[in-house]
Design a protein around this motif. Structure first.
Motif, PDB file in Angstrom:
ATOM      1  N   TYR A   1       0.805  -1.222   0.000  1.00 36.47           N
ATOM      2  CA  TYR A   1       0.000   0.000   0.000  1.00 36.47           C
ATOM      3  C   TYR A   1       0.840   1.275   0.000  1.00 36.47           C
ATOM      4  O   TYR A   1       0.362   2.339   0.400  1.00 36.47           O
ATOM      5  N   SER A   2       2.081   1.179  -0.463  1.00 32.88           N
ATOM      6  CA  SER A   2       2.961   2.337  -0.543  1.00 32.88           C
ATOM      7  C   SER A   2       3.681   2.342  -1.881  1.00 32.88           C
ATOM      8  O   SER A   2       3.815   1.309  -2.534  1.00 32.88           O
ATOM      9  N   LEU A   3       4.139   3.526  -2.280  1.00 30.09           N
ATOM     10  CA  LEU A   3       4.937   3.652  -3.496  1.00 30.09           C
ATOM     11  C   LEU A   3       6.408   3.715  -3.086  1.00 30.09           C
ATOM     12  O   LEU A   3       6.833   4.637  -2.395  1.00 30.09           O
ATOM     13  N   HIS A   4       7.176   2.703  -3.501  1.00 28.86           N
ATOM     14  CA  HIS A   4       8.582   2.601  -3.125  1.00 28.86           C
ATOM     15  C   HIS A   4       9.470   3.113  -4.253  1.00 28.86           C
ATOM     16  O   HIS A   4       9.195   2.872  -5.434  1.00 28.86           O
ATOM     17  N   GLN A   5      10.537   3.790  -3.883  1.00 25.20           N
ATOM     18  CA  GLN A   5      11.576   4.171  -4.830  1.00 25.20           C
ATOM     19  C   GLN A   5      12.837   3.403  -4.466  1.00 25.20           C
ATOM     20  O   GLN A   5      13.404   3.594  -3.391  1.00 25.20           O
TER      21      GLN A   5
END
Length: 237
Positions: A142-146
């Motif tokens: 549920y998160s946007l990872h870089q």
């Protein structure tokens, strides 16, 4: 031909999709390649295809647009299209590019598309700019990872998921096919060595007895991929 962002639209109401299609035709840098009324069909499409932008309704009978976006196997830009303003905060918590309230005016739609284009040019394309790190953007938990490309050791296929092993930090597991993820990786830095593995080329320490040796990992070399890897290795001689 002018560059265009590839887009899809998902809305359970066909008239709403017709309006979106008409609006997209007036924006030269938006290419609406598919429109869906069923989330399951949109999800299957995204498992095999990469898009830049998703125009997404929130209030759908089988799944909310918010839950749908949390489940998809890629990190596309998101523009919500909805008749309900009460979901705006959660929409922006998902890092949505914009939140369009129906009925959508051409002026407001163009403004949202311009935001997407600017984000694509200034943020997603930063690897092309000097002295900036290169990142893989991927949605998981549920998160946007870089994830910096230089930190990735290998990527492992686990049925409908991929497991990204990094030199620093714990692995990241995301719902995505290995084929789809490979499209997001720079070809010069990564190579597929097995139907279930992609490795960072510059992290290969040795190749012996059809095994690829990386720091802390031993990966089988599939016969289908052996010739390509050997050719690339010889190119370093």
């Amino acid at each position: 031909m002018m560059f265009a962002l590839k887009a899809i639209a998902l809305d359970d109401e066909p008239p709403a999709l017709k309006v979106l299609s008409s609006l997209c035709k007036k924006i030269p840098y938006i290419d609406l390649i598919q429109a869906f009324t069923k989330p399951s069909e949109a999800y299957r499409f995204l498992e095999e295809n990469t898009v830049d932008v998703i125009f997404l309704d929130i209030n759908m009978p089988t799944i909310s647009g918010i839950d749908f976006f949390k489940s998809i196997p890629q990190s596309s830009m998101l523009i919500f299209t909805t008749a309900f303003s009460e979901f705006a905060l959660e929409g922006f918590n998902l890092q949505a590019i914009d939140y369009l309230l129906k009925p959508i005016t051409p002026e407001r739609f163009e403004q949202a598309c311009q935001k997407a284009l600017l984000y694509h040019e200034k943020i997603l394309n930063t690897p092309e700019q000097k002295n900036l790190p290169e990142y893989l953007q991927i949605r998981a938990d549920y998160s946007l990872h870089q994830i910096a490309f230089d930190d990735i050791l290998l990527i492992e296929a686990l049925d409908d998921y991929v497991k990204i092993h990094c030199a620093n930090g714990k692995p990241i597991v995301a719902r995505m096919t290995l084929k789809n993820l490979q499209l997001k990786l720079p070809e010069k830095q990564f190579i597929r060595v097995h139907k279930s593995y992609i490795v960072a080329f510059n992290k290969i320490k040795a190749l012996r007895n059809r095994m690829v040796y990386l720091p802390n990992f031993e990966i089988p070399l599939g016969p289908t991929y052996e010739k390509v890897l050997l050719t690339k290795l010889k190119g370093l001689d």
